[in-house]
Design a protein around this motif. Structure first.
Motif, PDB file in Angstrom:
ATOM      1  N   TYR A 120       0.396   0.238   8.454  1.00  0.00           N
ATOM      2  CA  TYR A 120      -0.970  -0.244   8.261  1.00  0.00           C
ATOM      3  C   TYR A 120      -1.741   0.618   7.259  1.00  0.00           C
ATOM      4  O   TYR A 120      -2.673   0.143   6.602  1.00  0.00           O
ATOM      5  CB  TYR A 120      -1.699  -0.305   9.600  1.00  0.00           C
ATOM      6  CG  TYR A 120      -1.053  -1.228  10.620  1.00  0.00           C
ATOM      7  CD1 TYR A 120      -0.146  -2.212  10.235  1.00  0.00           C
ATOM      8  CD2 TYR A 120      -1.322  -1.118  11.987  1.00  0.00           C
ATOM      9  CE1 TYR A 120       0.459  -3.045  11.158  1.00  0.00           C
ATOM     10  CE2 TYR A 120      -0.729  -1.957  12.924  1.00  0.00           C
ATOM     11  CZ  TYR A 120       0.170  -2.915  12.493  1.00  0.00           C
ATOM     12  OH  TYR A 120       0.763  -3.737  13.428  1.00  0.00           O
ATOM     13  N   MET A 151      -7.748   0.505   8.591  1.00  0.00           N
ATOM     14  CA  MET A 151      -7.000   1.539   9.302  1.00  0.00           C
ATOM     15  C   MET A 151      -7.631   2.904   9.056  1.00  0.00           C
ATOM     16  O   MET A 151      -7.757   3.362   7.926  1.00  0.00           O
ATOM     17  CB  MET A 151      -5.541   1.545   8.832  1.00  0.00           C
ATOM     18  CG  MET A 151      -4.670   2.558   9.523  1.00  0.00           C
ATOM     19  SD  MET A 151      -4.463   2.246  11.281  1.00  0.00           S
ATOM     20  CE  MET A 151      -3.581   3.712  11.804  1.00  0.00           C
ATOM     21  N   CYS A 158      -8.164  -0.014  13.713  1.00  0.00           N
ATOM     22  CA  CYS A 158      -7.971  -0.862  12.543  1.00  0.00           C
ATOM     23  C   CYS A 158      -8.702  -2.180  12.739  1.00  0.00           C
ATOM     24  O   CYS A 158      -9.284  -2.439  13.793  1.00  0.00           O
ATOM     25  CB  CYS A 158      -6.484  -1.125  12.335  1.00  0.00           C
ATOM     26  SG  CYS A 158      -5.766  -2.074  13.705  1.00  0.00           S
TER      27      CYS A 158
END
Length: 814
Positions: free
Chosen positions: A74, A87, A151
């Motif tokens: 991510y 993130m 995130c």
């Protein structure tokens, strides 16, 4: 209307983060002919309202590996695709309000160090410094993981989708899969509908990533995907002046988590008794929907939250959210190929950890589909562990009301589910219950774990220290070592393999030599091409063309699927005969004297040596006596027709009164087997563990000819072992070993305990675990100084490559 192809290499059903991750990772492997079909819009089911917590430490090494992969992915995705993932590695803190919880999170910290996850135990004062808004007056301990984070879940799914498209995958919204088509026991395509338009796509691979719709979709093809949606609650405050960036905070003793986001505070809950949702199905137009508010249900969490974070008392509520998420009967998601239908793959049931799981799960499943075998041990999330009966909606509704809350409950060893019990029972269940049995559940089977004394509470009192049944286990354990004990092991999986080609077929699948005379029992493994252990079993030759494979009850569906996967055009019939017979295990040095009192047959070593069976009369019934053991003593497994099991039990019980016969449970079985260093599948041996490194080379016969995994065995013999399974005993008799404690060799963590229990005969906690040994001799391995780290504290351990109890196996051949 978007043009929909008529042929694809793989069709993925569901456009949440799970489906997008599978598409992305298959595309990364070079699969360009991929189609993802989403019934409405991407992320519109559960993904869009997920909390987006990224915690890297999970309950095992491979689940941690997948979570760490997700976190790393991510971070990279934004640069790769240009889609902001939100993130942020803000770290996480878990606080404990009780000594038991403190012990648990400190154990997790030791585990994190063993898995190379950055972690630090911190004081309440340090928590206050990092989280100035928090009331820490009753905090007794905490753990900080600086690389955890948070995130934007929807954007992560969009980034994965874009990355998949960039590599040639086709992602099509507003197309509903109405049916998975099959031919000759395999997937052959899917039928789809888009408004009034309908069509089909030919494909050999379907991946069900349909989230809370996965169970109903699977049911159309007889595929069991036992999951059920629950309501999941959180609130978000108005903006709070001066609220800076904060770590994610978990207060599991109050069932709560906290997340700062854009100057607002989120408070979420995993309440002890959840609210199942969607019993009658999910309406057709469900898309980005919320469920009705229920502030009364959330109020106890909010009340504790205001005490924990006093600023919530004056902060306005911006959003009170209630949305559905799917949960499974054991709080673990489903991954892998369904045993009922070839080419039908599943990635669903994420139990509210879908965001942190899906990156790694998508990678692992894509590799699994691509190679045909799992890239590493994924048994704890393998779809083959699911039992067909678990798709029952009443069962699921009751069970998921408990499993949601268990995510934040104390994860005590031996914790038993309280809901949806007594589904699968041995014919002896009521007999055992009347004699004090306290039951546990495995694969739906009720099994006696320990026997309470007269007047003793028949329930668990959980702890990280000695639990209330510790002395009961000791008495049962020593009865097996010094006298005679009786176990009900009806839950064993029993598979009949018969036909003209049965021997040749088993020779190809099993590592040991199956060409033995009828009357013999062979202990063996079935290996994969890497030499890893796919199954640990005994195979009994009943006649020239009939064999009986006995496997753990928990792995029966896995073992059946493996056997059927490798069935060629051979005259072989494979039948699950588990319900047809009960198994009574009579074990201990006095077992021969007892069995001779209830049977006229000859049980001498001449007539019935270890590793053989015979048909017997017992009481007024008939059965088979198998001379094998999982406790390391003289004994027999008695295979009795189900309808005669109660009679045989009563006869043995009556005859055993003069010999001190003791009814024994699964806890004693496990403590006896670990003293003898017998391996347990799923813990000590998995498909990732090479059979030679597991110390099971004695059961491998490469000279018999070709079998699956033979080349890997020969290569390992040539190259030498990279690690070895070692047995440990703590010299201090007080501490306990359960699983996943850190192995410390000469001051450095080198691995984890794969399984542990208390060795009541040897007088200390016993554990098994792998130790690296490349280019080392046995003397090098044993000459090291070993300790086991438990909750941050290290205890001296003795190490052995041979069983510490009866190393020459003399007792089983008495």
């Amino acid at each position: 209307m978007t043009e929909i192809p008529t042929r694809a290499r793989a069709v993925i059903i569901g456009g949440g983060v799970s489906g997008c991750s599978v598409a992305y990772h298959l595309a990364k492997l070079g699969w360009t002919d991929i189609v993802l079909l989403e019934r409405k819009q991407l992320t519109s089911g559960t993904t869009w309202h997920a909390a987006g917590l990224i915690g890297q430490l999970r309950a095992s090494q491979n689940m941690t590996r997948l979570a760490k992969y997700s976190a790393d992915l991510y971070v990279r995705l934004e640069e790769e695709t240009g889609v902001a993932t939100g993130m942020r590695q803000v770290g996480s803190i878990t606080v404990a309000l009780t000594e038991e919880r403190k012990h648990e999170i400190y154990r997790q910290a030791s585990l994190a160090r063993a898995f190379n996850v950055d972690v630090r135990e911190i004081s309440p004062g340090e928590v206050k410094e990092m989280y100035p808004h928090l009331n820490v007056s009753d905090v007794v301990g905490a753990v900080h993981l600086p690389l955890d984070g948070q995130c934007d879940p929807a954007n992560i799914a969009m980034a994965l989708a874009k990355g998949a498209r960039q590599r040639g995958a086709r992602i099509i919204e507003n197309v509903k899969v109405t049916k998975v088509l099959t031919k000759n026991g395999r997937v052959s395509g899917v039928s789809w509908a888009q408004g009034d338009e309908q069509g089909t796509i030919e494909t050999d691979i379907v991946v069900n990533c349909a989230g809370m719709w996965a169970r109903e979709l699977g049911a159309k093809n007889g595929v069991s995907i036992p999951l059920h949606a629950c309501e999941h609650f959180y609130l978000v405050t108005e903006a709070i002046p001066g609220l800076g960036r904060l770590p994610v905070l978990r207060v599991p003793d109050e069932c709560a988590y906290y997340k700062e986001d854009a100057g607002k505070m989120m408070l979420g809950a995993f309440e002890p008794v959840a609210k199942p949702w969607g019993m009658d199905g999910i309406r057709e137009d469900f898309c980005f929907d919320q469920l009705p508010e229920d502030m009364d249900h959330f109020a106890p969490i909010l009340e504790m939250g205001v005490n924990r974070m006093p600023m919530l008392e004056t902060a306005g509520i911006h959003t009170f959210f209630n949305g559905p998420e799917s949960f499974t009967p054991d709080d673990r998601y489903y991954l892998g190929e369904a045993p009922e239908l070839g080419g039908y793959w599943v990635a669903a049931g994420y139990n509210s950890i879908g965001i942190v799981s899906s990156g790694g799960a998508g990678m692992a499943l894509a590799q699994w589909i691509h190679d045909g075998d799992a890239p590493f041990d994924l048994w704890e999330v393998d779809i083959r562990r699911a039992q067909p009966f678990q798709k029952n909606r009443r069962y699921l509704k009751e069970r998921v009301s408990e499993t949601l809350g268990l995510l934040y409950a104390d994860h005590f060893p031996y914790r038993q589910m309280a809901t949806s019990r007594n589904i699968r029972r041995s014919p002896l269940h009521e007999h055992l219950k009347a004699r004090g049995a306290v039951f546990g559940e495995v694969a739906g089977w009720e099994r006696a774990n320990w026997f309470a004394r007269e007047g003793q509470e028949r329930d668990y009192r959980y702890s990280w220290k000695r639990q209330n049944w510790f002395d009961n286990q000791r008495d049962e354990h020593l009865a097996v070592r010094n006298g005679v004990g009786l176990f009900d092991m009806t839950s064993f999986g029993k598979i009949k393999i018969e036909g003209r080609d049965a021997l040749a077929y088993l020779q190809r699948l099993c590592a040991n030599d199956m060409d033995v005379e009828p009357g013999r029992i062979v202990y063996t493994q079935m290996l994969n091409q890497r030499g890893g252990i796919e199954s640990d079993l005994t195979v009994t030759r009943l006649s020239p063309t009939v064999f009986l494979a006995v496997v753990p009850g928990a792995t029966l569906r896995r073992d059946l699927a493996w056997l059927r996967r490798y069935l060629r055009d051979e005259f072989v019939v494979i039948t699950d005969v588990t319900p047809a017979g009960s198994v009574l295990c009579l074990m201990g040095p006095n077992s021969r004297e007892l069995i001779e009192k209830v049977s006229p047959n000859d049980f001498s070593n001449d007539k019935n040596p270890f590793g053989t069976w015979q048909e017997i009369e017992i009481g007024m019934g008939l059965g088979r006596a198998h001379r094998v053991t999982y406790v390391g003593e003289l004994g027999w497994e008695l295979y009795i027709p189900t309808d005669q099991a109660a009679h045989v039990f009563e006869v043995i019980e009556e005859a055993g009164a003069d010999l001190g016969l003791k009814l024994c449970g699964l806890h004693a079985l496990d403590s006896c087997r670990i003293e003898k260093a017998f391996r347990h599948f799923g813990h000590d041996i998995t498909d990732e563990d090479h059979v030679l490194e597991a110390g099971l080379g004695f059961a491998v016969k490469t000279g018999k000819g070709d079998f699956i995994g033979r080349d890997a065995v020969l290569r390992k013999r040539e190259a030498g072992l990279a690690r070895r399974l070692v047995q440990f005993r703590l010299t201090d008799p007080e501490p306990l070993l359960f699983h996943n404690e850190a192995i410390v060799r000469n001051g450095k963590i080198v691995g984890t305990i794969t399984s542990g229990n208390y060795g009541h005969y040897l007088g200390g906690a016993i554990g098994l675990g792998y130790v690296p040994c490349a280019n080392e001799t046995e003397a090098d391995v044993l000459g090291s100084r070993y300790e086991i780290e438990i909750a941050g504290e290290r205890f001296v351990a003795e190490a052995s490559l041979k069983p510490m109890y009866d190393p020459k196996a003399e007792r089983v051949r008495m």
